[in-house]
Enzyme design. Structure first.
Site, PDB file in Angstrom:
ATOM      1  N   HIS A  35       7.514   5.275   1.192  1.00  0.00           N
ATOM      2  CA  HIS A  35       8.177   4.100   0.612  1.00  0.00           C
ATOM      3  C   HIS A  35       9.002   4.516  -0.621  1.00  0.00           C
ATOM      4  O   HIS A  35      10.124   4.048  -0.811  1.00  0.00           O
ATOM      5  CB  HIS A  35       7.137   3.064   0.174  1.00  0.00           C
ATOM      6  CG  HIS A  35       6.265   2.555   1.290  1.00  0.00           C
ATOM      7  ND1 HIS A  35       4.918   2.834   1.366  1.00  0.00           N
ATOM      8  CD2 HIS A  35       6.529   1.780   2.364  1.00  0.00           C
ATOM      9  CE1 HIS A  35       4.399   2.249   2.425  1.00  0.00           C
ATOM     10  NE2 HIS A  35       5.359   1.606   3.064  1.00  0.00           N
ATOM     11  N   ARG A  80      -1.680   3.320   7.034  1.00  0.00           N
ATOM     12  CA  ARG A  80      -2.858   3.274   7.914  1.00  0.00           C
ATOM     13  C   ARG A  80      -3.661   4.579   7.898  1.00  0.00           C
ATOM     14  O   ARG A  80      -4.766   4.605   8.439  1.00  0.00           O
ATOM     15  CB  ARG A  80      -2.435   2.942   9.349  1.00  0.00           C
ATOM     16  CG  ARG A  80      -1.959   1.504   9.517  1.00  0.00           C
ATOM     17  CD  ARG A  80      -1.745   1.136  10.972  1.00  0.00           C
ATOM     18  NE  ARG A  80      -1.581  -0.298  11.156  1.00  0.00           N
ATOM     19  CZ  ARG A  80      -0.414  -0.929  11.294  1.00  0.00           C
ATOM     20  NH1 ARG A  80       0.703  -0.244  11.268  1.00  0.00           N
ATOM     21  NH2 ARG A  80      -0.378  -2.242  11.461  1.00  0.00           N
ATOM     22  N   TYR A 116       0.869  -1.175   0.000  1.00  0.00           N
ATOM     23  CA  TYR A 116       0.000   0.000   0.000  1.00  0.00           C
ATOM     24  C   TYR A 116       0.913   1.235   0.000  1.00  0.00           C
ATOM     25  O   TYR A 116       0.872   2.086   0.881  1.00  0.00           O
ATOM     26  CB  TYR A 116      -0.975   0.003   1.184  1.00  0.00           C
ATOM     27  CG  TYR A 116      -2.268   0.694   0.823  1.00  0.00           C
ATOM     28  CD1 TYR A 116      -3.169   0.077  -0.051  1.00  0.00           C
ATOM     29  CD2 TYR A 116      -2.578   1.964   1.286  1.00  0.00           C
ATOM     30  CE1 TYR A 116      -4.346   0.705  -0.427  1.00  0.00           C
ATOM     31  CE2 TYR A 116      -3.744   2.600   0.906  1.00  0.00           C
ATOM     32  CZ  TYR A 116      -4.618   1.970   0.056  1.00  0.00           C
ATOM     33  OH  TYR A 116      -5.783   2.606  -0.323  1.00  0.00           O
TER      34      TYR A 116
END
Ligand code: AMP
Length: 300
Positions: free
Chosen positions: A43, A192, A38
């Site tokens: 990232h 999240r 996700y």
């Protein structure tokens, strides 16, 4: 971009690439970016750093053994197609996307446990979490044999724990801690964050805002103590009705040891971290701010 699911296949592919390079008198460097998918800009920032290597391996694996029984394993956000598109755009060479049965064909009887560093902060709130992290990262290191592995300081305790594991077990890899990537309003990027509704998202801004305020206070008033910092952070967060504090801590970094509440941050020789974990509804968010005296001093 290659997509590989089987650990053995990734081992063979990297062995082949290293052999081909050696035949031409070159040494291949491999950079590993472990994630749970996700993917977002946080990232992507790690992938960009990893591009200094000849081969970039991105792993995407929602590791069940690092989730507690009442945590969000089942609802953890996943979008393989979107992740692969981002990986391609960021010029990843190999995406390692194993299924649970590939990583754990039988229940694992071997676990890696780092003592001490895992007993505070997220380790205290999430028993067993770091054993799951160190075990899966050690597996990823054995599968990939990376020269460099990239981790975000968003998970600062994870960086401290993994650095200790690498040092204690003489793992031949250099960990590269990377800065926290934030939205323009300060919110730390996290997979999240999608769980948050508008009101929770808006109130959750208090995490980065209070850490920034704490940072500025320490810059301006050299006499600020650890206790004052903790009080400021706690008050700001408690002022938000939807916030439920898990912890607010001011500790040494990377040792994660308590400092006397009366210690002035400016008098302490090493680095200090202010770390927060706060729930908004059922979503638990973490954030932190490092007060650095020197370059991030890790056991690597
Ligand atoms: P995750 O997929 O959440 O397990 O994260 C994978 C890696 O990305 C970990 O090393 C995280 O610390 C890092 N990461 C996650 N969010 C951020 C962020 N906002 N900034 C920098 N690194 C991050």
């Amino acid at each position: 971009m290659m997509i590989i699911k089987e650990p053995k296949e990734l081992q063979q592919e990297l062995k082949r690439r290293r052999f081909e390079a050696a035949k031409q008198g070159r040494e291949l460097t491999v950079g590993l970016v472990p994630t749970m998918g996700y993917l977002h800009e946080g990232h992507a920032s790690l992938i960009r750093k990893a591009r200094a290597n000849d081969v970039v391996v991105l792993s995407i694996f929602v590791n069940p053994i690092q989730f507690g029984p009442n945590e969000d394993l089942d609802r953890y956000p996943r979008d393989a197609a979107r992740d692969l598109a981002l990986a391609e755009k960021e010029c990843v060479d190999i995406v390692f996307m194993p299924e649970v049965q590939h990583m754990y064909p039988q229940p694992t009887k071997t676990k890696i446990q780092v003592e001490g560093l895992t007993s505070s902060l997220c380790g205290a709130s999430r028993p067993g979490h770091f054993d799951g992290v160190t075990t899966v990262v050690a597996k990823l290191f054995h599968i990939t044999k990376p020269d460099f592995a990239y981790f975000g300081m968003k998970d600062a305790q994870q960086v401290a724990v993994l650095s200790q594991m690498v040092a204690d077990l003489n793992m031949d890899v250099q960990l590269v801690p990377c800065p926290i990537v934030r939205e323009s309003d300060g919110m730390a990027l996290s997979s999240r964050n999608v769980y948050l509704n508008e009101e929770q998202r808006s109130q959750a801004l208090v995490l980065s805002a209070s850490l920034k305020e704490a940072y500025e206070l320490v810059q301006e008033q050299k006499s600020t103590t650890a206790a004052e910092l903790k009080k400021l952070l706690t008050e700001r967060i408690e002022a938000k009705p939807l916030a439920e504090i898990d912890y607010v801590e001011v500790l040494t970094f990377p040792e994660l040891e308590p400092i006397s509440e009366q210690t002035r941050l400016s008098d302490y020789e090493g680095d200090i971290i202010a770390a927060l974990a706060v729930k908004f509804g059922s979503t638990r968010l973490i954030d932190n701010m490092l007060f650095q005296k020197k370059d991030v001093a890790l056991h690597v």
